[in-house]
Enzyme design. Structure first.
Site, PDB file in Angstrom:
ATOM      1  N   ASN A   1       0.853  -1.113  -0.078  1.00 54.47           N
ATOM      2  CA  ASN A   1      -0.090  -0.009   0.058  1.00 54.47           C
ATOM      3  C   ASN A   1       0.823   1.271   0.066  1.00 54.47           C
ATOM      4  O   ASN A   1       2.105   1.074   0.356  1.00 54.47           O
ATOM      5  CB  ASN A   1      -0.571  -0.123   1.196  1.00 54.47           C
ATOM      6  N   PHE A   2       0.288   2.249  -0.020  1.00 55.05           N
ATOM      7  CA  PHE A   2       0.996   3.776  -0.261  1.00 55.05           C
ATOM      8  C   PHE A   2       2.097   3.928  -0.952  1.00 55.05           C
ATOM      9  O   PHE A   2       3.122   4.720  -0.956  1.00 55.05           O
ATOM     10  CB  PHE A   2       1.408   3.984   1.418  1.00 55.05           C
ATOM     11  N   LEU A   3       1.977   3.193  -2.435  1.00 54.49           N
ATOM     12  CA  LEU A   3       2.992   3.459  -3.288  1.00 54.49           C
ATOM     13  C   LEU A   3       2.793   4.924  -4.047  1.00 54.49           C
ATOM     14  O   LEU A   3       1.516   5.278  -4.145  1.00 54.49           O
ATOM     15  CB  LEU A   3       2.452   2.657  -4.574  1.00 54.49           C
TER      16      LEU A   3
ATOM     17  N   THR B   1      -4.574  -3.363  -3.587  1.00 55.08           N
ATOM     18  CA  THR B   1      -5.782  -2.599  -4.374  1.00 55.08           C
ATOM     19  C   THR B   1      -5.282  -1.519  -4.959  1.00 55.08           C
ATOM     20  O   THR B   1      -4.307  -0.935  -4.598  1.00 55.08           O
ATOM     21  CB  THR B   1      -7.003  -2.284  -3.118  1.00 55.08           C
TER      22      THR B   1
ATOM     23  N   LEU C   1      -6.661  -0.398   3.476  1.00 56.26           N
ATOM     24  CA  LEU C   1      -6.829   0.743   4.140  1.00 56.26           C
ATOM     25  C   LEU C   1      -6.548   1.923   3.048  1.00 56.26           C
ATOM     26  O   LEU C   1      -5.916   1.435   2.133  1.00 56.26           O
ATOM     27  CB  LEU C   1      -5.631   1.058   5.274  1.00 56.26           C
TER      28      LEU C   1
HETATM   29  C1  LIG Z   1       5.781 -11.262  -3.064  1.00 52.18           C
HETATM   30  C2  LIG Z   1       5.753  -9.493  -2.771  1.00 52.18           C
HETATM   31  C3  LIG Z   1       5.212  -8.494  -3.997  1.00 52.18           C
HETATM   32  C4  LIG Z   1       5.197  -7.442  -3.422  1.00 52.18           C
HETATM   33  C5  LIG Z   1       4.807  -6.404  -4.764  1.00 52.18           C
HETATM   34  C6  LIG Z   1       3.199  -6.889  -5.155  1.00 52.18           C
HETATM   35  C7  LIG Z   1       2.540  -5.686  -6.358  1.00 52.18           C
HETATM   36  C8  LIG Z   1       2.231  -4.254  -5.928  1.00 52.18           C
HETATM   37  C9  LIG Z   1       1.797  -3.458  -6.874  1.00 52.18           C
HETATM   38  C10 LIG Z   1       1.852  -1.852  -6.475  1.00 52.18           C
HETATM   39  C11 LIG Z   1       0.348  -2.148  -5.552  1.00 52.18           C
HETATM   40  C12 LIG Z   1       0.271  -0.256  -5.214  1.00 52.18           C
HETATM   41  C13 LIG Z   1      -0.927  -0.107  -4.097  1.00 52.18           C
HETATM   42  C14 LIG Z   1      -1.328   1.188  -4.002  1.00 52.18           C
HETATM   43  O1  LIG Z   1      -0.619   2.013  -3.182  1.00 52.18           O
HETATM   44  S1  LIG Z   1      -2.523   1.957  -4.885  1.00 52.18           S
HETATM   45  C15 LIG Z   1      -2.270   3.514  -4.677  1.00 52.18           C
HETATM   46  C16 LIG Z   1      -1.415   4.123  -5.969  1.00 52.18           C
HETATM   47  N1  LIG Z   1      -0.687   5.519  -5.597  1.00 52.18           N
HETATM   48  C17 LIG Z   1      -1.418   6.579  -6.262  1.00 52.18           C
HETATM   49  O2  LIG Z   1      -2.295   6.550  -6.885  1.00 52.18           O
HETATM   50  C18 LIG Z   1      -0.743   8.000  -5.786  1.00 52.18           C
HETATM   51  C19 LIG Z   1      -0.509   8.919  -6.825  1.00 52.18           C
HETATM   52  N2  LIG Z   1      -0.091   8.162  -8.055  1.00 52.18           N
HETATM   53  C20 LIG Z   1       1.271   7.989  -7.966  1.00 52.18           C
HETATM   54  O3  LIG Z   1       2.095   8.285  -6.916  1.00 52.18           O
HETATM   55  C21 LIG Z   1       1.962   7.453  -9.353  1.00 52.18           C
HETATM   56  O4  LIG Z   1       1.130   7.651 -10.441  1.00 52.18           O
HETATM   57  C22 LIG Z   1       2.344   5.970  -9.251  1.00 52.18           C
HETATM   58  C23 LIG Z   1       3.204   5.862  -8.132  1.00 52.18           C
HETATM   59  C24 LIG Z   1       0.941   5.205  -8.558  1.00 52.18           C
HETATM   60  C25 LIG Z   1       2.490   5.460 -10.760  1.00 52.18           C
HETATM   61  O5  LIG Z   1       3.850   5.846 -11.225  1.00 52.18           O
HETATM   62  P1  LIG Z   1       3.839   6.870 -12.399  1.00 52.18           P
HETATM   63  O6  LIG Z   1       2.470   7.434 -12.729  1.00 52.18           O
HETATM   64  O7  LIG Z   1       5.026   7.607 -12.576  1.00 52.18           O
HETATM   65  O8  LIG Z   1       3.985   5.517 -13.360  1.00 52.18           O
HETATM   66  P2  LIG Z   1       5.436   4.935 -13.870  1.00 52.18           P
HETATM   67  O9  LIG Z   1       5.924   5.479 -15.337  1.00 52.18           O
HETATM   68  O10 LIG Z   1       6.395   5.041 -12.761  1.00 52.18           O
HETATM   69  O11 LIG Z   1       4.971   3.198 -14.113  1.00 52.18           O
HETATM   70  C26 LIG Z   1       4.081   3.018 -15.178  1.00 52.18           C
HETATM   71  C27 LIG Z   1       3.818   1.676 -15.021  1.00 52.18           C
HETATM   72  O12 LIG Z   1       3.397   1.523 -13.502  1.00 52.18           O
HETATM   73  C28 LIG Z   1       2.048   0.781 -13.409  1.00 52.18           C
HETATM   74  N3  LIG Z   1       1.159   1.510 -12.409  1.00 52.18           N
HETATM   75  C29 LIG Z   1       0.822   2.600 -12.456  1.00 52.18           C
HETATM   76  N4  LIG Z   1       0.009   2.857 -11.336  1.00 52.18           N
HETATM   77  C30 LIG Z   1      -0.011   1.587 -10.670  1.00 52.18           C
HETATM   78  C31 LIG Z   1      -0.483   1.140  -9.365  1.00 52.18           C
HETATM   79  N5  LIG Z   1      -1.479   2.078  -8.501  1.00 52.18           N
HETATM   80  N6  LIG Z   1      -0.332   0.040  -8.910  1.00 52.18           N
HETATM   81  C32 LIG Z   1       0.603  -0.711  -9.688  1.00 52.18           C
HETATM   82  N7  LIG Z   1       0.936  -0.577 -10.843  1.00 52.18           N
HETATM   83  C33 LIG Z   1       0.872   0.745 -11.397  1.00 52.18           C
HETATM   84  C34 LIG Z   1       1.698   1.107 -14.637  1.00 52.18           C
HETATM   85  O13 LIG Z   1       0.649   0.133 -15.190  1.00 52.18           O
HETATM   86  C35 LIG Z   1       2.719   1.122 -15.704  1.00 52.18           C
HETATM   87  O14 LIG Z   1       3.026  -0.569 -15.879  1.00 52.18           O
HETATM   88  P3  LIG Z   1       2.878  -1.289 -17.470  1.00 52.18           P
HETATM   89  O15 LIG Z   1       1.395  -0.649 -17.822  1.00 52.18           O
HETATM   90  O16 LIG Z   1       3.848  -0.600 -18.304  1.00 52.18           O
HETATM   91  O17 LIG Z   1       2.966  -2.518 -17.091  1.00 52.18           O
HETATM   92  C1  LIG Z   2     -11.623   6.405  -1.726  1.00 54.57           C
HETATM   93  C2  LIG Z   2     -12.898   6.200  -1.467  1.00 54.57           C
HETATM   94  C3  LIG Z   2     -14.142   6.717  -1.979  1.00 54.57           C
HETATM   95  C4  LIG Z   2     -14.156   8.285  -2.364  1.00 54.57           C
HETATM   96  O1  LIG Z   2     -15.092   8.983  -1.432  1.00 54.57           O
HETATM   97  C5  LIG Z   2     -15.081  10.347  -1.695  1.00 54.57           C
HETATM   98  C6  LIG Z   2     -14.610  11.068  -2.747  1.00 54.57           C
HETATM   99  C7  LIG Z   2     -14.532  12.394  -2.743  1.00 54.57           C
HETATM  100  C8  LIG Z   2     -15.347  13.225  -1.562  1.00 54.57           C
HETATM  101  F1  LIG Z   2     -15.713  14.415  -1.858  1.00 54.57           F
HETATM  102  C9  LIG Z   2     -16.015  12.443  -0.749  1.00 54.57           C
HETATM  103  F2  LIG Z   2     -16.791  13.039   0.045  1.00 54.57           F
HETATM  104  C10 LIG Z   2     -15.892  10.943  -0.755  1.00 54.57           C
HETATM  105  F3  LIG Z   2     -16.246  10.320   0.147  1.00 54.57           F
HETATM  106  O2  LIG Z   2     -15.304   6.285  -1.520  1.00 54.57           O
HETATM  107  C11 LIG Z   2     -14.916   5.100  -0.961  1.00 54.57           C
HETATM  108  C12 LIG Z   2     -15.794   4.128  -0.492  1.00 54.57           C
HETATM  109  C13 LIG Z   2     -15.318   2.960   0.093  1.00 54.57           C
HETATM  110  C14 LIG Z   2     -14.103   2.834   0.228  1.00 54.57           C
HETATM  111  C15 LIG Z   2     -13.076   3.612  -0.296  1.00 54.57           C
HETATM  112  O3  LIG Z   2     -11.804   3.725  -0.218  1.00 54.57           O
HETATM  113  C16 LIG Z   2     -11.360   2.592   0.567  1.00 54.57           C
HETATM  114  C17 LIG Z   2      -9.730   2.840   0.809  1.00 54.57           C
HETATM  115  C18 LIG Z   2      -9.181   2.854  -0.383  1.00 54.57           C
HETATM  116  N1  LIG Z   2      -7.781   2.823  -0.052  1.00 54.57           N
HETATM  117  C19 LIG Z   2      -7.123   4.092  -0.636  1.00 54.57           C
HETATM  118  C20 LIG Z   2      -6.718   3.964  -2.022  1.00 54.57           C
HETATM  119  C21 LIG Z   2      -7.569   4.385  -2.928  1.00 54.57           C
HETATM  120  C22 LIG Z   2      -7.178   4.087  -4.354  1.00 54.57           C
HETATM  121  C23 LIG Z   2      -5.976   3.135  -4.361  1.00 54.57           C
HETATM  122  N2  LIG Z   2      -5.637   2.571  -3.625  1.00 54.57           N
HETATM  123  C24 LIG Z   2      -5.803   3.160  -2.427  1.00 54.57           C
HETATM  124  C25 LIG Z   2     -13.668   4.799  -0.798  1.00 54.57           C
END
Ligand SMILES: CCCCCCCCCCCCCC(=O)SCCNC(=O)CCNC(=O)[C@H](O)C(C)(C)COP(=O)(O)OP(=O)(O)OC[C@H]1O[C@@H](n2cnc3c(N)ncnc32)[C@H](O)[C@@H]1OP(=O)(O)O
Ligand SMILES: Cc1c(COc2ccc(F)c(F)c2F)oc2cccc(OCCCNCc3cccnc3)c12
Length: 415
Positions: A132-134, A168, A415
């Protein structure tokens, strides 16, 4: 999918014949001792979340650069207090708190985390981590840094002989094991309207919307009280019985259950409104028959003149002995509506603005009745290095509408 095509995850529309690990031939000895190289300006670090300044740096990075809604109106505001809970459960490891710093300044520009978790996927126990928290600084996006972070935490986890993970994301990746829909129950409808989250349907007045979401000022379940750590043995027994019906479950020891439902030791004496996790039990004749819990995680409201923060509660784990015979859904639905209805009253009294829930667990039995509205976003659940048949997410695959009949097989809450 240049990165995900290379990973041990089920490919899109891949037909699987049985459930289990995809890659199962590696041992820790096969895993490199060193991380992959980073661009010269950057260095790998292990974040020490026991150090206040390093915790603060993670909080600040995510405060500015973590998940926003697609209109960039809101951003999650995870706090250090939240990370004390989310990232330091029993068995946590420093090495699973991975950062990337700018070598010259020490500035933290990227983070990814893992916590140990024992999953049950249908009838198989799967020791794993929850990722989480990538997060990557907005100025370093689209530079292929995310795959490097994912590979590094994979390396560190594999070194400890763990080969599976659960994560997730709102992002669509290969390949979700389940998809749930966001749902929201307004508590302070006026504020949600003023920040642009809730809208006024044609022909309806604001006072009619406020009246629609009105709630009683006190709870109604006899025997409802705050959970204390001493309740853990009974709550764990109830949790295990209630979660037996689900296909994707996080199994807890008693210590883990106390951490997840009562919070870290350091937060026990906080007032509910300052806590990150709040749990209640129903005790009748000395026996615990139900419990519910929710976590508190605000949103930063971006560019709104009147509000800069939205107070949000998320439904966490719950259970009732009303549903254990698995026979009568109507009895279960009625009990859950009453129980979670009390959770709405508790959160309203804590000045929470909206109560969020997914279509996972048994939620589709009460969401409509309690006036949750469907969100326009979905949360995908993924397993790393594990093939599993699809798990129901509580929504109809075509219409995406709630499915109160076949419900969901997802018991775990991320979370
Ligand atoms: C055995 C143990 C295993 C442990 C590891 C298990 C896997 C864990 C996996 C991670 C679980 C995380 C769970 C959470 O925290 S989900 C929450 C993710 N965080 C955010 O959304 C915060 C805001 N966004 C960012 O910080 C960036 O946009 C992130 C860091 C998300 C991507 O950075 P950026 O936008 O600069 O992209 P890039 O150029 O570096 O890389 C592009 C590549 O990355 C793939 N991509 C994009 N978004 C995600 C994503 N959410 N999960 C998995 N992969 C993702 C994408 O398909 C592409 O790959 P491909 O399409 O070319 O194949
Ligand atoms: C997130 C989320 C929402 C968005 O909710 C709102 C967005 C904008 C608002 F103004 C507002 F009032 C919301 F309630 O509605 C939900 C309903 C059930 C569960 C939810 O998120 C579960 C926690 C998700 N983990 C954070 C996360 C989210 C996306 C990718 N990776 C991690 C959510």
């Amino acid at each position: 999918y240049k990165f995900w095509k290379t990973q041990p995850v089920a490919k899109f529309d891949e037909k699987i014949d049985k459930e289990g690990p995809i890659d199962s031939l590696k041992t820790p000895a096969d895993i490199p001792d060193e991380p992959s190289p980073l661009l010269n300006d950057f260095e790998w670090v292990t974040i020490d979340l026991n150090k206040e300044d390093e915790m603060k740096q993670v909080e600040s990075l995510l405060y500015e650069h973590y998940v926003e809604d697609q209109d960039a109106t809101f951003r999650f505001a995870y706090s250090s207090r939240f990370f004390e809970w989310a990232l330091k459960p029993p068995g946590w490891r420093h090495e699973y708190h991975v950062g990337v710093r700018v070598r010259s300044t020490g500035k933290l520009v990227a983070f990814i985390s893992g916590i140990p978790s024992l999953l049950r996927v249908r009838n198989n126990k799967v020791p794993s981590v929850e990722i989480n928290f990538l997060c990557i600084h907005k100025k370093l996006r689209s530079k292929r840094l995310a795959p490097v972070l994912i590979k590094e935490i994979t390396r560190r986890v594999n070194k400890n002989d763990i080969w599976q993970a659960l994560y997730t994301s709102g992002a669509v990746l290969p390949t979700p094991v389940s998809t749930c829909r966001y749902t929201h129950r307004p508590l302070n409808w006026e504020k949600l309207y003023e920040v642009g989250f809730s809208s006024l349907p044609a022909g309806v007045t604001k006072s009619q919307m406020i009246a629609k979401y009105a709630l009683p000022s006190s709870t109604k379940t006899p025997g409802l009280r705050k959970m204390v750590p001493e309740d853990a043995a009974q709550v764990l027994e109830l949790y295990n019985k209630f979660q037996a019906k689900y296909d994707l479950v996080q199994e807890f020891t008693k210590d883990e259950l106390v951490h997840w439902l009562c919070g870290p030791d350091t937060q026990r004496d906080l007032e509910d409104k300052d806590k990150v996790i709040v749990s209640y039990v129903v005790e009748q004749d000395g026996k615990i028959t139900d419990f519910f819990s929710f976590y508190l995680l605000p949103f930063t409201v971006l560019n709104n003149s009147k509000y800069d923060r939205l107070n949000v509660a998320y439904l966490f784990y719950y259970a009732t002995d009303a549903g254990l015979d698995g026979k009568d859904d109507a009895v279960l639905a009625k009990r859950l509506s009453s129980l979670i209805g009390d959770a709405l009253v508790v959160t309203k009294n804590l000045k929470i603005d909206v109560f969020n829930a997914l279509t996972s667990q048994d939620n589709t039995l009460f969401l409509k009745d309690l006036k949750f509205g469907n969100g326009d976003a979905f949360l995908n659940f993924y397993l790393f290095n594990y093939k599993a048949f699809p798990i129901k997410g509580g929504i109809d695959p075509e219409t995406k509408e709630l499915d109160p009949v076949s419900r969901s097989g997802v018991g775990v809450v991320m979370l």
